[in-house]
Design a protein around this motif. Structure first.
Motif, PDB file in Angstrom:
ATOM      1  N   ARG A 193       0.823  -1.200   0.000  1.00 38.87           N
ATOM      2  CA  ARG A 193       0.000   0.000   0.000  1.00 38.87           C
ATOM      3  C   ARG A 193       0.864   1.260   0.000  1.00 38.87           C
ATOM      4  NH1 ARG A 193      -3.695   0.930   5.135  1.00 38.87           N
ATOM      5  NH2 ARG A 193      -4.466  -1.119   4.484  1.00 38.87           N
TER       6      ARG A 193
ATOM      7  N   GLU B 275       2.188   1.729  -3.521  1.00 38.91           N
ATOM      8  CA  GLU B 275       1.208   1.520  -4.588  1.00 38.91           C
ATOM      9  C   GLU B 275       1.115   2.719  -5.529  1.00 38.91           C
ATOM     10  OE1 GLU B 275      -3.002  -0.847  -4.821  1.00 38.91           O
ATOM     11  OE2 GLU B 275      -2.560   0.369  -3.054  1.00 38.91           O
ATOM     12  N   ARG B 276       1.223   3.938  -5.007  1.00 37.65           N
ATOM     13  CA  ARG B 276       1.132   5.109  -5.867  1.00 37.65           C
ATOM     14  C   ARG B 276       2.312   5.164  -6.845  1.00 37.65           C
ATOM     15  NH1 ARG B 276       0.761  11.448  -3.801  1.00 37.65           N
ATOM     16  NH2 ARG B 276       0.552  12.372  -5.893  1.00 37.65           N
TER      17      ARG B 276
ATOM     18  N   LEU C 106       4.085   2.623  -7.762  1.00 40.06           N
ATOM     19  CA  LEU C 106       3.969   1.477  -8.651  1.00 40.06           C
ATOM     20  C   LEU C 106       2.965   1.733  -9.768  1.00 40.06           C
ATOM     21  CD1 LEU C 106       4.785  -1.449  -9.213  1.00 40.06           C
ATOM     22  CD2 LEU C 106       2.977  -2.176  -7.648  1.00 40.06           C
ATOM     23  N   LYS C 107       1.853   2.394  -9.462  1.00 45.02           N
ATOM     24  CA  LYS C 107       0.857   2.694 -10.487  1.00 45.02           C
ATOM     25  C   LYS C 107       1.413   3.625 -11.548  1.00 45.02           C
ATOM     26  CE  LYS C 107      -3.345   1.983  -7.764  1.00 45.02           C
ATOM     27  NZ  LYS C 107      -4.555   2.633  -7.184  1.00 45.02           N
ATOM     28  N   ARG C 108       2.167   4.616 -11.122  1.00 47.23           N
ATOM     29  CA  ARG C 108       2.750   5.552 -12.088  1.00 47.23           C
ATOM     30  C   ARG C 108       3.740   4.839 -13.004  1.00 47.23           C
ATOM     31  NH1 ARG C 108       4.810  10.932  -9.206  1.00 47.23           N
ATOM     32  NH2 ARG C 108       5.196  11.384 -11.414  1.00 47.23           N
TER      33      ARG C 108
ATOM     34  N   GLN D  19       3.744   1.610 -13.768  1.00 45.12           N
ATOM     35  CA  GLN D  19       3.010   0.703 -14.650  1.00 45.12           C
ATOM     36  C   GLN D  19       2.261   1.457 -15.740  1.00 45.12           C
ATOM     37  OE1 GLN D  19       0.704  -1.385 -11.702  1.00 45.12           O
ATOM     38  NE2 GLN D  19       2.120  -3.122 -11.658  1.00 45.12           N
ATOM     39  N   ARG D  20       1.747   2.644 -15.417  1.00 43.62           N
ATOM     40  CA  ARG D  20       1.079   3.441 -16.433  1.00 43.62           C
ATOM     41  C   ARG D  20       2.067   3.913 -17.500  1.00 43.62           C
ATOM     42  NH1 ARG D  20      -1.571   6.368 -13.234  1.00 43.62           N
ATOM     43  NH2 ARG D  20      -0.148   8.142 -13.046  1.00 43.62           N
TER      44      ARG D  20
ATOM     45  N   SER E   9       2.809   0.955 -19.824  1.00 43.18           N
ATOM     46  CA  SER E   9       1.753   0.628 -20.782  1.00 43.18           C
ATOM     47  C   SER E   9       1.752   1.550 -21.999  1.00 43.18           C
ATOM     48  CB  SER E   9       0.386   0.696 -20.095  1.00 43.18           C
ATOM     49  OG  SER E   9       0.100   2.027 -19.676  1.00 43.18           O
TER      50      SER E   9
ATOM     51  N   VAL F 231       9.662  -1.009 -13.112  1.00 41.84           N
ATOM     52  CA  VAL F 231       8.570  -1.686 -12.404  1.00 41.84           C
ATOM     53  C   VAL F 231       9.096  -2.888 -11.622  1.00 41.84           C
ATOM     54  CG1 VAL F 231       6.406  -2.952 -12.714  1.00 41.84           C
ATOM     55  CG2 VAL F 231       6.841  -0.893 -14.053  1.00 41.84           C
TER      56      VAL F 231
ATOM     57  N   LYS G 264      -5.871  -8.415  -1.182  1.00 40.61           N
ATOM     58  CA  LYS G 264      -4.598  -7.720  -1.349  1.00 40.61           C
ATOM     59  C   LYS G 264      -3.888  -7.549  -0.008  1.00 40.61           C
ATOM     60  CE  LYS G 264      -4.491  -4.265  -4.173  1.00 40.61           C
ATOM     61  NZ  LYS G 264      -4.635  -2.897  -4.750  1.00 40.61           N
TER      62      LYS G 264
END
Length: 432
Positions: free
Chosen positions: A224, A227-228, A230-232, A234-235, A238, A254, A301
């Motif tokens: 957690r 997570e922020r 990690l999201k950036r 992964q975005r 992509s 990543v 999770k």
């Protein structure tokens, strides 16, 4: 006694290319052997997929398989152990698949092995024979055949401590190479049992562990927290073109974030289990149904992030080393619903109720602390005395209900929270 010692490597750029070449050789042998087995199965020949049979087939066909564009064999560029480790992995995978079909293997059913791709498979190979292992004149180095002396990030000689090295597995994770040594040590003749008494451990999501003596280990929620970030990452991954160098760079970023999350979680579990096994003489934990817990999509999770199974696995082998007795309580034991004072059991107790209130004796206690005390009493039931000096044998009533034994009356602080900074906070004071 077998033990694993893992150390991070610090190879030179040339050695990194050689390590990647050996890992590619193991992957090539695995895929070539799998293609041979599938062809034989389709032809109805009934192939032999034991390690001995696969190695015999490889030695007879390696000059025709491992060739370059000009038809010249290149398998001599790498150590023979790299190809052997690939065939060993294939033999183990085929054996697991066969045993799973026959019902001889516990756990979920295993599917037929698949081909390994360079982009998705973990680079890995192993040494089982040859002049591999430690370097006598350099405590921070390992000897790898065909690669040479590779520098380590720590003193590997001190960690091995004269044990016999049986196997070395070299792998790469998030761009960093590691060597895992399987060493054989003499069984300890005398074990010193810690004198810390008995303790019950209640595992949870909000707090990682609550002990029956009131100590609370906070859950850092490593996933957690990252997570922020990690999201950036992964975005950004992509949006990169497949096959480009920028996509490879974003993918490595990543992977490094995931590796950092794993290392932080593993570091906490290592320190916690080492402290428990070296402090207490009896440790009681619950046999949690983690597979059923992750079916709840709201908690899946958080449950996976806590790694309950890894904590139990580490406790099992660390308590065996220190002589501490580990008691595993049945998963159906109502530790949270049972009052640790009078033994009455509630019919329902929702997860939202964080404070346990007994309607019969009036006990008000933290929910996790109440469960930890019950786990400690249930684990020490065969003994004469529990950790507080009271009778640990449960009382059996005429209706078959068992009441956990009460401790000696005392006035003590029953809730102490141990934060990440080492500070302790008293949660509640209870008078029996």
């Amino acid at each position: 006694m077998l033990e694993a010692v893992k150390v991070a490597l610090d190879p030179t750029p040339i050695q990194e290319r050689l390590l990647s070449s050996h890992a590619g050789a193991a992957r090539f042998a695995y895929n070539a052997g799998l293609a041979h087995v599938k062809t034989a199965i389709e032809a109805g020949e009934g192939p032999e997929w034991s390690l001995y049979a696969l190695r015999r087939w490889w030695n007879a066909n390696k000059d025709k398989l491992a060739v370059d564009a000009d038809g010249r064999p290149w398998w001599r560029e790498n150590s023979k152990e790299a190809y052997g480790s690939g065939l060993e992995s294939l033999a183990d995978a085929l054996s697991n698949w066969s045993k799973s079909r026959k019902g001889e293997r516990r756990g979920r059913r295993v599917g037929f092995p698949r081909f390994k791709a360079k982009d998705s498979a973990t680079p890995r190979f192993a040494y089982t024979t040859g002049s591999f292992g430690l370097v006598k004149d350099d405590p921070k180095a390992l000897r790898l055949p065909r690669i040479g002396r590779v520098h380590c990030m720590e003193d590997i000689m001190r960690r091995v401590d004269g044990a016999r090295v049986l196997r070395m597995t070299v792998s790469c994770r998030a761009g960093r190479w590691y060597a895992s040594l399987t060493v054989e040590r003499a069984d300890p003749t005398a074990k010193r049992t810690p004198q810390g008494g008995a303790v019950g451990v209640d595992l949870g999501v909000k707090t990682l562990a609550t002990l029956s003596d009131g100590t609370v280990i906070d859950n850092p929620h490593t996933l957690r927290t990252a997570e922020r970030r990690l999201k950036r990452a992964q975005r950004a991954l992509s949006r990169k073109t497949k096959g480009s160098k920028r996509r490879l760079k974003a993918r490595n970023k990543v992977a490094r974030i995931h590796a950092r999350i794993t290392n932080q979680r593993r570091d906490l579990l290592d320190k916690l289990t080492t402290w428990l096994a070296g402090t207490y003489s009896d440790i009681s934990i619950e046999d949690l149904n983690v597979t059923g817990m992750v079916r709840n999509h709201r908690l899946a999770k958080a449950v996976e992030d806590a790694s309950f199974a890894e904590l139990r696995r580490q406790l099992e082998y660390k308590t065996a080393r220190t002589g501490t007795r580990l008691h595993v309580i049945d998963r159906w034991y109502p530790s949270s619903k049972t009052c640790s004072d009078c033994g009455s059991v509630k019919a329902k107790l929702s997860l939202a109720e964080r404070t346990y209130h007994c309607e019969k004796c009036g006990l008000t206690l933290d929910r996790d602390l109440n469960a930890a005390i019950n786990i400690m009493v249930a684990g020490s039931a065969p003994e004469t005395l529990n950790a507080h000096g009271g009778d640990a044998r449960p009382a059996v009533h005429q209706d078959g209900r068992q009441t956990p034994a009460k401790c000696e009356p005392s006035s003590r602080a029953t809730g102490v929270r141990l934060g990440a900074d080492g500070r302790k906070t008293v949660l509640q004071t209870r008078t029996n």
